[in-house]
Design a protein around this motif. Structure first.
Motif, PDB file in Angstrom:
ATOM      1  N   TYR A 184       0.895  -1.210   0.010  1.00 56.05           N
ATOM      2  CA  TYR A 184       0.334   0.080   0.080  1.00 56.05           C
ATOM      3  C   TYR A 184       0.924   1.182   0.393  1.00 56.05           C
ATOM      4  O   TYR A 184       0.456   1.997  -0.520  1.00 56.05           O
ATOM      5  CB  TYR A 184      -1.132   0.085   0.775  1.00 56.05           C
ATOM      6  N   PHE A 239       0.703   4.516  -2.705  1.00 58.21           N
ATOM      7  CA  PHE A 239      -0.099   5.687  -2.425  1.00 58.21           C
ATOM      8  C   PHE A 239       1.076   6.735  -2.709  1.00 58.21           C
ATOM      9  O   PHE A 239       1.048   7.495  -3.114  1.00 58.21           O
ATOM     10  CB  PHE A 239      -0.215   5.339  -1.044  1.00 58.21           C
ATOM     11  N   LEU A 282       0.560   6.539  -6.399  1.00 59.88           N
ATOM     12  CA  LEU A 282      -0.131   8.202  -6.720  1.00 59.88           C
ATOM     13  C   LEU A 282      -0.180   9.386  -6.625  1.00 59.88           C
ATOM     14  O   LEU A 282      -0.824   9.720  -7.131  1.00 59.88           O
ATOM     15  CB  LEU A 282      -0.829   6.996  -5.430  1.00 59.88           C
ATOM     16  N   LEU A 311      -4.568   0.362  -9.970  1.00 57.65           N
ATOM     17  CA  LEU A 311      -6.028   1.590 -10.502  1.00 57.65           C
ATOM     18  C   LEU A 311      -7.148   0.722  -9.852  1.00 57.65           C
ATOM     19  O   LEU A 311      -8.041   1.479  -8.852  1.00 57.65           O
ATOM     20  CB  LEU A 311      -6.302   2.165 -11.449  1.00 57.65           C
ATOM     21  N   LEU A 358      -7.265   0.584  -6.176  1.00 58.49           N
ATOM     22  CA  LEU A 358      -7.309   1.571  -5.685  1.00 58.49           C
ATOM     23  C   LEU A 358      -8.807   2.712  -5.681  1.00 58.49           C
ATOM     24  O   LEU A 358      -9.516   2.834  -4.502  1.00 58.49           O
ATOM     25  CB  LEU A 358      -5.982   1.755  -6.318  1.00 58.49           C
ATOM     26  N   ARG A 359      -9.686   1.952  -6.624  1.00 58.36           N
ATOM     27  CA  ARG A 359     -10.743   2.808  -6.719  1.00 58.36           C
ATOM     28  C   ARG A 359     -11.499   1.978  -6.000  1.00 58.36           C
ATOM     29  O   ARG A 359     -12.484   2.865  -5.434  1.00 58.36           O
ATOM     30  CB  ARG A 359     -10.948   2.599  -8.188  1.00 58.36           C
ATOM     31  N   LEU A 419     -10.544   0.638  -3.421  1.00 58.21           N
ATOM     32  CA  LEU A 419     -10.810   0.943  -2.165  1.00 58.21           C
ATOM     33  C   LEU A 419     -11.177   2.936  -1.631  1.00 58.21           C
ATOM     34  O   LEU A 419     -11.658   2.864  -0.616  1.00 58.21           O
ATOM     35  CB  LEU A 419      -8.622   1.326  -1.763  1.00 58.21           C
ATOM     36  N   CYS A 420     -10.920   3.587  -2.128  1.00 59.89           N
ATOM     37  CA  CYS A 420     -11.486   5.014  -2.586  1.00 59.89           C
ATOM     38  C   CYS A 420     -13.186   4.437  -2.315  1.00 59.89           C
ATOM     39  O   CYS A 420     -13.708   5.253  -1.914  1.00 59.89           O
ATOM     40  CB  CYS A 420     -11.267   5.549  -4.003  1.00 59.89           C
ATOM     41  N   TYR A 428      -1.870  -0.812   7.063  1.00 54.09           N
ATOM     42  CA  TYR A 428      -3.154  -0.738   6.071  1.00 54.09           C
ATOM     43  C   TYR A 428      -3.884  -1.839   5.975  1.00 54.09           C
ATOM     44  O   TYR A 428      -4.833  -1.613   6.364  1.00 54.09           O
ATOM     45  CB  TYR A 428      -3.155   0.168   4.797  1.00 54.09           C
ATOM     46  N   ARG A 451     -13.895  -2.220   6.919  1.00 58.73           N
ATOM     47  CA  ARG A 451     -14.730  -2.955   6.234  1.00 58.73           C
ATOM     48  C   ARG A 451     -15.861  -3.100   7.023  1.00 58.73           C
ATOM     49  O   ARG A 451     -17.556  -3.902   7.238  1.00 58.73           O
ATOM     50  CB  ARG A 451     -13.984  -3.568   5.352  1.00 58.73           C
ATOM     51  N   LEU A 470      -6.718   9.874   4.315  1.00 55.48           N
ATOM     52  CA  LEU A 470      -5.669   9.054   2.584  1.00 55.48           C
ATOM     53  C   LEU A 470      -7.523   9.121   1.788  1.00 55.48           C
ATOM     54  O   LEU A 470      -7.265   9.098   0.135  1.00 55.48           O
ATOM     55  CB  LEU A 470      -6.002   7.752   2.673  1.00 55.48           C
ATOM     56  N   CYS A 471      -8.342   8.966   2.181  1.00 56.79           N
ATOM     57  CA  CYS A 471      -9.857   8.943   1.450  1.00 56.79           C
ATOM     58  C   CYS A 471      -9.745  10.300   0.073  1.00 56.79           C
ATOM     59  O   CYS A 471      -9.879  10.452  -0.835  1.00 56.79           O
ATOM     60  CB  CYS A 471     -10.978   8.793   2.228  1.00 56.79           C
ATOM     61  N   LEU A 476      -6.797   9.658  -2.171  1.00 60.96           N
ATOM     62  CA  LEU A 476      -7.998   8.601  -3.760  1.00 60.96           C
ATOM     63  C   LEU A 476      -8.936   9.589  -4.671  1.00 60.96           C
ATOM     64  O   LEU A 476      -8.751  10.020  -5.357  1.00 60.96           O
ATOM     65  CB  LEU A 476      -8.694   7.560  -2.558  1.00 60.96           C
ATOM     66  N   SER A 492      -7.255  12.038  -6.737  1.00 63.86           N
ATOM     67  CA  SER A 492      -6.096  11.675  -7.610  1.00 63.86           C
ATOM     68  C   SER A 492      -7.601  10.771  -8.903  1.00 63.86           C
ATOM     69  O   SER A 492      -7.070  11.041  -9.792  1.00 63.86           O
ATOM     70  CB  SER A 492      -5.504  10.242  -7.584  1.00 63.86           C
ATOM     71  N   PHE A 493      -8.273  10.384  -8.284  1.00 73.25           N
ATOM     72  CA  PHE A 493      -9.065   9.318  -9.155  1.00 73.25           C
ATOM     73  C   PHE A 493      -9.999  11.255 -10.153  1.00 73.25           C
ATOM     74  O   PHE A 493     -10.598  10.637 -11.322  1.00 73.25           O
ATOM     75  CB  PHE A 493     -10.147   8.728  -9.226  1.00 73.25           C
TER      76      PHE A 493
END
Lengths: 214, 214
Positions: free
Chosen positions: A5, A9, A12, A66, A69-70, A72-73, B5, B13, B72-73, B76, B79-80
């Motif tokens: 991770y 990160f 990213l 990706l 990570l997506r 996870l997001c 992590y 979760r 972190l959220c 992410l 980035s996306f």
DNA sequence: ATTACTAAAAGCCGAGTAG
DNA sequence: TCTACTCGGCTTTTAGTAA
């Protein structure tokens, strides 16, 4: 072997999700706070496992990364944006009648008016709930805090309040006194009106409280 | 020692961000795909370092963890959700003139009209770009897909399209044919008009294409 | 059932260094 | 410069097991 991770990160953050980025293993190492050797090893591993790829122009994350990570997001977003409302069910009980003492205290009354816009009926409706976790969720949220104070040598603790709807009909507030005499299975509700009267409730009747977690 | 992590994500979760969750170290281990002993050790460590706490009712994440995860959220998400537009510069080249063949094919034409609202000039403007990475970014995005088909025994591949503005003046689409004859350094652009004529372009002229990544 | 200790094995780290 | 190898030392892992 799971994904690294930290490495992902950092890549990213460097923008490796949309283009090749030039990052020496030394630079990577400093961002990861590991040695150059370790960052080199991690990168080789990540490449082997299909998380990153190296081209002439530098490094980039793979589609696999990706996707991961997506996902996870989305998990993170779902967790943090979770419930803004919750519904709690239980049945009416008599309780200790101590609400009749503390709710009308001038200092509490003043704050109820000021912070909640509520002139409360002097008393609380006590509900034995089935799902004790619900109360824990409330305890965790911010709510509106009514400050504690001293009164005639007695310490009255602070109270956390959440707007709610009782039986989907009458507005009120779930209150969580910090020094409650009740356990996790009992919820106290205040309102402008006498809820027992207005909703014709008697001990044992089922009630539903829709709480706004704000 | 950095945060673990994997452990934090599994706890998240499980809902440990909003309540105590009952999770045995064995159960945790299976979700983490490590041994029970390791999950036990990780948990003890996480507790020591203030990432998780254990009560009578199980496990939960600390405020410190939540702060970290929220950050972190955001990283992410940022980035996306990043760039919605990009600008690509290059110079006009002659190319292979194959656009003159395939752009006007009825099946492509029909889809251009239907999906892009475009009746294209029969031909493509070819641009040699300096930043090859730009084309890779496009290849990664969704765009609008024009389906492939067979025509007189020949297979015409699918084409990915992105709305663009040429020289900040004329609307068109950057097209990425899946079976392109060009390399990463050449971009093909279509438009309603003859771009060479309308913009008075000749080979070697510098052009700027503003692409919407949608 | 559960948690967490011990101890040996496995794996990881980074200084040194070659290419 | 850079990357990535070796290898001694250190850390982490897990089987076994006690509580």
């Amino acid at each position: 072997m799971g994904m690294n991770y930290s490495l992902l990160f950092v890549l990213l953050r460097a923008g490796a999700h949309e283009r090749y980025v030039r990052l020496s293993t030394a630079e990577l190492a400093s961002r990861l706070e590991v040695s150059q050797q370790t960052s080199s090893r991690w990168l080789i591993q990540a490449q082997k496992e299909g998380w990153a790829e190296r081209g002439l122009n530098g490094l980039r994350l793979t589609q696999k990364s990706l996707t991961e990570l997506r996902l996870l997001c989305e998990t993170l977003q779902a967790s943090f944006e979770s419930r803004k409302k919750t519904s709690i069910k239980g049945e009416v009980i008599s309780g200790l009648k101590d609400g009749r003492y503390y709710v009308p205290l001038p200092e509490y009354k003043r704050q109820f008016k000021e912070k909640l816009g509520l002139s409360p009926y002097p008393g609380t409706l006590n509900i034995r709930i089935q799902d004790m976790e619900a109360k824990l969720i409330l305890a965790d949220r911010k709510g509106v805090t009514i400050n504690g104070f001293s009164h005639q040598g007695r310490v009255l603790g602070e109270i956390k309040c959440f707007p709610c709807l009782i039986q989907k009909k009458i507005k009120g507030f779930v209150i969580l006194p910090s020094r409650s005499h009740y356990g996790l299975d009992v919820l106290e509700v205040i309102s402008k009106t006498n809820l027992r009267k207005a909703l014709r409730l008697k001990d044992g009747d089922k009630v539903e409280i829709s709480v706004s977690l704000e």
